[in-house]
Motif scaffolding. Structure first.
Motif, mmCIF file in Angstrom:
data_model
loop_
_atom_site.group_PDB
_atom_site.id
_atom_site.type_symbol
_atom_site.label_atom_id
_atom_site.label_comp_id
_atom_site.label_asym_id
_atom_site.label_seq_id
_atom_site.Cartn_x
_atom_site.Cartn_y
_atom_site.Cartn_z
ATOM 1 N N PRO A 141 0.809 -1.219 0.000
ATOM 2 C CA PRO A 141 0.000 0.000 0.000
ATOM 3 C C PRO A 141 0.845 1.274 0.000
ATOM 4 O O PRO A 141 1.947 1.289 0.528
ATOM 5 C CB PRO A 141 -0.825 -0.119 1.288
ATOM 6 N N GLY A 142 0.295 2.321 -0.601
ATOM 7 C CA GLY A 142 0.982 3.609 -0.616
ATOM 8 C C GLY A 142 0.864 4.326 -1.956
ATOM 9 O O GLY A 142 0.820 5.544 -1.991
ATOM 10 N N PHE A 143 0.784 3.546 -3.026
ATOM 11 C CA PHE A 143 0.765 4.184 -4.355
ATOM 12 C C PHE A 143 -0.152 3.425 -5.302
ATOM 13 O O PHE A 143 -0.254 2.202 -5.219
ATOM 14 C CB PHE A 143 2.180 4.208 -4.951
ATOM 15 N N GLY A 144 -0.785 4.180 -6.190
ATOM 16 C CA GLY A 144 -1.561 3.549 -7.254
ATOM 17 C C GLY A 144 -0.633 3.126 -8.384
ATOM 18 O O GLY A 144 0.562 3.444 -8.385
ATOM 19 N N GLY A 145 -1.189 2.400 -9.333
ATOM 20 C CA GLY A 145 -0.451 2.075 -10.551
ATOM 21 C C GLY A 145 0.619 1.019 -10.416
ATOM 22 O O GLY A 145 1.488 0.912 -11.274
#
Ligand code: DX5
Ligand code: ZN
Length: 213
Positions: A141-145
């Motif tokens: 978790p932490g960033f999209g894409g």
């Protein structure tokens, strides 16, 4: 019934109102709302005031709040007041997450529990009766894409074998390509950021998900 919850993190932040209208036009009502604190995850995102504004302007939107925070118990009341339909906290934030789950329930909000890729699904077993939903992270978790981790599907099978019949969401790198894996494993809600908000035809994505069951 497979639910779709587009993640606001991938929306055009300079035009959030228009992005939410675009989502509603596809017939989708659930909006996944990621909250990050730069401690539990190495990023910052949205806070409660935007959540409150979205709820006020779009009362039909069902806000699926994902708290990637240390000490989430400090914020569950404020997100309940801001219109959250459900609040998900992480298994990793405490040895015993029972008290924070109870606090969410007491606010009249659905409660969810999430695991990062490195956390075993067995750590969820003591809480299965207490939660309305489990959220399986398929990226760090932490960033999209980021790239979807298919090996996480085993956690869904494990939870279904353990008798958990409520919502299981999958979050991180979910796309139409890997969607069949989620269905086969027994997931009932998919969070989609990039694959919904950053494609030319989000309506086609919504329709394709509906056709999967
Ligand atoms: C990641 C977030 C996800 C993210 C998903 O920490 O919890 O909700 O927005 O975005 P995509 O679908 O682009 O991986
Ligand atoms: Zn999320």
């Amino acid at each position: 019934m497979i639910e779709l919850a587009p993640s606001l993190l991938a929306a055009d932040v300079m035009n959030l109102g228009r992005e939410i209208e675009r989502m509603l036009q596809t017939g989708v009502r659930i909006l996944h709302y990621d909250v990050m604190d730069a401690h539990f995850v190495p990023n910052l995102s949205f806070g409660p005031s935007l959540c409150r504004k979205i709820h006020a302007q779009f009362p039909d939107v069902r806000l699926d709040v994902h708290l990637m925070l240390d000490n989430p118990e400090k914020y569950v009341q404020v997100f309940a007041d801001a219109g959250a339909e459900s609040i998900t906290v992480h298994r990793e934030i405490a040895d015993d997450v029972g008290p924070v789950l109870e606090k969410i329930r007491a606010l009249g909000v659905k409660c969810g529990l999430s695991v990062k890729p490195g956390t075993g699904a067995d750590t969820l077993l003591p809480y299965l009766k207490q939660v309305d939903a489990i959220l399986i992270m398929t990226v760090e978790p932490g960033f999209g894409g980021q790239k979807f981790m298919p090996q996480q599907m085993e956690k869904i099978r494990f939870l279904r074998r353990a008798g958990f019949e409520k919502t299981i969401s999958v979050d991180g790198g979910v796309s139409l390509e890997n969607a069949p894996l989620l269905v086969q494993a027994g997931a009932t809600r998919r969070v989609m950021g990039t694959a919904f908000f950053r494609v030319p035809d989000a309506a086609a994505v919504a329709e394709a998900v509906r056709c999967m069951g």
